[in-house]
Design a protein around this motif. Structure first.
Motif, PDB file in Angstrom:
ATOM      1  N   SER A 124       0.835  -1.204   0.000  1.00  0.00           N
ATOM      2  CA  SER A 124       0.000   0.000   0.000  1.00  0.00           C
ATOM      3  C   SER A 124       0.869   1.252   0.000  1.00  0.00           C
ATOM      4  O   SER A 124       1.911   1.314   0.659  1.00  0.00           O
ATOM      5  CB  SER A 124      -0.918   0.011   1.232  1.00  0.00           C
ATOM      6  OG  SER A 124      -0.156   0.032   2.421  1.00  0.00           O
ATOM      7  N   PHE A 125       0.430   2.248  -0.750  1.00  0.00           N
ATOM      8  CA  PHE A 125       1.095   3.546  -0.839  1.00  0.00           C
ATOM      9  C   PHE A 125       0.174   4.590  -0.227  1.00  0.00           C
ATOM     10  O   PHE A 125      -1.000   4.691  -0.595  1.00  0.00           O
ATOM     11  CB  PHE A 125       1.396   3.882  -2.300  1.00  0.00           C
ATOM     12  CG  PHE A 125       1.926   5.273  -2.519  1.00  0.00           C
ATOM     13  CD1 PHE A 125       2.994   5.758  -1.783  1.00  0.00           C
ATOM     14  CD2 PHE A 125       1.351   6.094  -3.480  1.00  0.00           C
ATOM     15  CE1 PHE A 125       3.487   7.041  -1.995  1.00  0.00           C
ATOM     16  CE2 PHE A 125       1.842   7.365  -3.710  1.00  0.00           C
ATOM     17  CZ  PHE A 125       2.909   7.844  -2.959  1.00  0.00           C
ATOM     18  N   ASP A 145       4.423   0.605   1.971  1.00  0.00           N
ATOM     19  CA  ASP A 145       4.559  -0.598   2.782  1.00  0.00           C
ATOM     20  C   ASP A 145       4.310  -1.800   1.868  1.00  0.00           C
ATOM     21  O   ASP A 145       3.173  -2.062   1.467  1.00  0.00           O
ATOM     22  CB  ASP A 145       3.539  -0.559   3.925  1.00  0.00           C
ATOM     23  CG  ASP A 145       3.609  -1.788   4.826  1.00  0.00           C
ATOM     24  OD1 ASP A 145       4.367  -2.726   4.500  1.00  0.00           O
ATOM     25  OD2 ASP A 145       2.907  -1.808   5.854  1.00  0.00           O
ATOM     26  N   ASP A 146       5.398  -2.501   1.535  1.00  0.00           N
ATOM     27  CA  ASP A 146       5.230  -3.680   0.666  1.00  0.00           C
ATOM     28  C   ASP A 146       5.720  -4.944   1.358  1.00  0.00           C
ATOM     29  O   ASP A 146       6.342  -5.820   0.734  1.00  0.00           O
ATOM     30  CB  ASP A 146       5.929  -3.482  -0.683  1.00  0.00           C
ATOM     31  CG  ASP A 146       7.445  -3.524  -0.590  1.00  0.00           C
ATOM     32  OD1 ASP A 146       7.959  -3.437   0.553  1.00  0.00           O
ATOM     33  OD2 ASP A 146       8.104  -3.645  -1.628  1.00  0.00           O
ATOM     34  N   PRO A 149       4.810 -11.271   0.467  1.00  0.00           N
ATOM     35  CA  PRO A 149       5.648 -12.274  -0.216  1.00  0.00           C
ATOM     36  C   PRO A 149       5.957 -11.869  -1.657  1.00  0.00           C
ATOM     37  O   PRO A 149       5.081 -11.450  -2.406  1.00  0.00           O
ATOM     38  CB  PRO A 149       4.783 -13.539  -0.161  1.00  0.00           C
ATOM     39  CG  PRO A 149       3.933 -13.363   1.055  1.00  0.00           C
ATOM     40  CD  PRO A 149       3.639 -11.889   1.109  1.00  0.00           C
ATOM     41  N   GLY A 150       7.252 -11.976  -2.018  1.00  0.00           N
ATOM     42  CA  GLY A 150       7.674 -11.695  -3.384  1.00  0.00           C
ATOM     43  C   GLY A 150       8.190 -10.295  -3.615  1.00  0.00           C
ATOM     44  O   GLY A 150       8.813 -10.039  -4.648  1.00  0.00           O
ATOM     45  N   GLU A 151       7.958  -9.362  -2.700  1.00  0.00           N
ATOM     46  CA  GLU A 151       8.422  -7.986  -2.879  1.00  0.00           C
ATOM     47  C   GLU A 151       9.876  -7.865  -2.428  1.00  0.00           C
ATOM     48  O   GLU A 151      10.246  -8.355  -1.359  1.00  0.00           O
ATOM     49  CB  GLU A 151       7.552  -7.012  -2.078  1.00  0.00           C
ATOM     50  CG  GLU A 151       6.085  -7.033  -2.470  1.00  0.00           C
ATOM     51  CD  GLU A 151       5.865  -6.534  -3.891  1.00  0.00           C
ATOM     52  OE1 GLU A 151       6.661  -5.678  -4.356  1.00  0.00           O
ATOM     53  OE2 GLU A 151       4.907  -6.987  -4.544  1.00  0.00           O
ATOM     54  N   GLU A 213      -0.426   5.438  -7.858  1.00  0.00           N
ATOM     55  CA  GLU A 213      -0.683   6.872  -7.988  1.00  0.00           C
ATOM     56  C   GLU A 213      -1.752   7.287  -6.984  1.00  0.00           C
ATOM     57  O   GLU A 213      -2.682   6.521  -6.700  1.00  0.00           O
ATOM     58  CB  GLU A 213      -1.154   7.225  -9.407  1.00  0.00           C
ATOM     59  CG  GLU A 213      -0.091   7.050 -10.477  1.00  0.00           C
ATOM     60  CD  GLU A 213      -0.621   7.396 -11.866  1.00  0.00           C
ATOM     61  OE1 GLU A 213       0.214   7.565 -12.769  1.00  0.00           O
ATOM     62  OE2 GLU A 213      -1.858   7.472 -12.038  1.00  0.00           O
ATOM     63  N   LYS A 214      -1.619   8.507  -6.458  1.00  0.00           N
ATOM     64  CA  LYS A 214      -2.588   9.051  -5.522  1.00  0.00           C
ATOM     65  C   LYS A 214      -2.887  10.503  -5.892  1.00  0.00           C
ATOM     66  O   LYS A 214      -2.009  11.222  -6.360  1.00  0.00           O
ATOM     67  CB  LYS A 214      -2.058   8.998  -4.083  1.00  0.00           C
ATOM     68  CG  LYS A 214      -1.790   7.597  -3.550  1.00  0.00           C
ATOM     69  CD  LYS A 214      -3.073   6.829  -3.316  1.00  0.00           C
ATOM     70  CE  LYS A 214      -2.765   5.449  -2.738  1.00  0.00           C
ATOM     71  NZ  LYS A 214      -4.010   4.662  -2.536  1.00  0.00           N
ATOM     72  N   PRO A 215      -4.135  10.958  -5.647  1.00  0.00           N
ATOM     73  CA  PRO A 215      -4.436  12.377  -5.888  1.00  0.00           C
ATOM     74  C   PRO A 215      -4.040  13.235  -4.691  1.00  0.00           C
ATOM     75  O   PRO A 215      -4.059  12.779  -3.546  1.00  0.00           O
ATOM     76  CB  PRO A 215      -5.955  12.369  -6.083  1.00  0.00           C
ATOM     77  CG  PRO A 215      -6.432  11.213  -5.247  1.00  0.00           C
ATOM     78  CD  PRO A 215      -5.323  10.177  -5.317  1.00  0.00           C
TER      79      PRO A 215
END
Length: 398
Positions: A124-125, A145-146, A149-151, A213-215
């Motif tokens: 999550s961003f 926050d990643d 698994p796999g990141e 992306e976030k506004p």
């Protein structure tokens, strides 16, 4: 927020171990009690760190290790002052549930506890909260926050037309989020002149790929907004001695001698973002404009945000009343107070006459009035006459 739990267990005379949820002591085999402190023992995610401290195992008791199904292998704790410590990571493959944790000293079980694990969460961003409006000059905190698994990426940047430059997100193992090794954070300060509007904030991962992306909505304060002009008080003045403080400040009647120093105080219930970097007091009495700094001490807790700094008064400045001006809220608020400047502070000098020191003292009267000068001159004449009267063989004074 990280939570700490202290677990204490006991080894009975039969050799069996009794875990009472922190109600009974454990022994290291020599009668000493063993305490296990777990930070982040509750609601861990796979991949998070668990801070483990074992107290009470004396030197020479052998290696201290911790084992649990949540760890890939037994973890050896490092000795430190009066304890053993480690921060192992929960395996990424661990499913949700409650797992036992066993502490051994020299191969012997000395304590037990448990570790709770919750499910993994998707990456999550975060930038501005939904519906949040930022002001020009405000600081925006962002995090990615990643822990999933796999990141595995280690380099993340954020760009936006609202920023001066791109922002690098990095992990800080010394922050309060030390237990999440894959939490990356950073901040951007919005320029003072950024225009109102909604901007795109883009997170980039390894190789420049777009991750999310976030506004971001930016709008300057307008009439009717709570923070449009704030609720200001000042400028006011207080001394620089240890006995003076912001609580003693007053906006009129404060006196300071030319060449001296005075503190300038400003209060604002709702300061503009970035006010700390640009709030300035100016006056023809000052040697230079004074940048006011926010008071972040405990003495300022519970009060409206307040700013102050020392101002040096020009040497040789003529006594009089001088305006001190502070402008804030992008120039929408300007306040003026007046400072009384007196002549240079009083000093003393000793002069010597024929035959040695006469002990005569000449007073320099602050304020520079004609009466003060005449009084000093009359005092000097009187002292000279008394000195002549006391001189051996001298003529009597009239």
């Amino acid at each position: 927020m990280n939570r700490t739990r202290t677990a204490v267990a006991a080894v009975l005379a039969t050799g069996t171990l009794w875990c009472a949820g922190g109600a009974a002591p454990a022994f290291a085999g020599d009668g000493s009690q063993v305490h296990v402190l777990l930070n982040s023992a509750f609601d861990n995610r796979p991949g998070e760190l668990v801070d483990i401290e074992v107290q009470g195992v004396r030197e020479g008791g052998g290696d201290v290790t911790v084992s649990s199904p949540v760890f890939p292998h037994a973890v050896r704790l490092a000795p430190r002052a009066h304890a053993h410590h480690g921060r192992p990571a929960i395996a990424m493959t661990t499913g949700p549930g409650t797992y036992p944790l066993t502490v051994r000293a020299g191969g012997r079980v000395v304590a037990k506890d448990r570790v709770e694990v919750k499910p993994s969460q998707r990456p999550s961003f975060t930038a501005a909260s939904p519906g949040e409006v930022l002001r020009p000059g405000e600081r925006l905190w962002m995090a990615y926050d990643d822990l999933y698994p796999g990141e595995s990426g280690q380099s993340f940047t954020v760009r936006s037309p609202a920023f001066r430059k791109e922002v690098r997100l990095a992990h800080d193992p010394k922050s309060t989020d030390w237990n999440n090794p894959r939490l990356f954070s950073g901040a951007a300060e919005l320029p003072q002149g950024v225009r109102d509007g909604t901007y795109k904030v883009t997170l980039y991962g390894p190789g420049g790929r777009v991750v999310d992306e976030k506004p971001l909505t930016v709008r300057a304060a307008r009439p009717g907004d709570r923070d449009y002009v704030g609720r200001v008080r000042g400028p006011a003045f207080f001394g620089t001695s240890a006995a003076s403080g912001p609580e003693d400040a007053r906006g009129r009647g404060h006196r300071v001698a030319a060449g001296g120093t005075v503190n300038v105080l400003w209060r604002d219930r709702a300061p503009d973002p970035g006010e700390e970097e640009r709030l300035t007091a100016t006056s023809p009495a000052f040697e230079r404009p004074v940048r006011l700094r926010r008071d972040d001490s405990k003495a300022g807790d519970g009060d409206d945000p307040r700013y102050f700094a020392p101002a040096r008064i020009r040497h040789g400045l003529a006594p009089g009343t001088y305006a001190v001006t502070v402008a804030s809220h992008h120039g929408r608020v300007t306040k003026v107070a007046h400072l009384e400047v007196t002549a240079a502070a009083a000093t003393t000098k000793e002069s010597s006459g024929a035959g040695g020191s006469s002990g005569m003292t000449v007073a320099y009267v602050a304020g520079g009035t004609t009466g003060g000068v005449l009084a000093a001159a009359g005092l000097g004449t009187l002292l000279r006459r008394r000195a002549a009267r006391r001189a051996p063989g001298g003529p009597p004074s009239p």
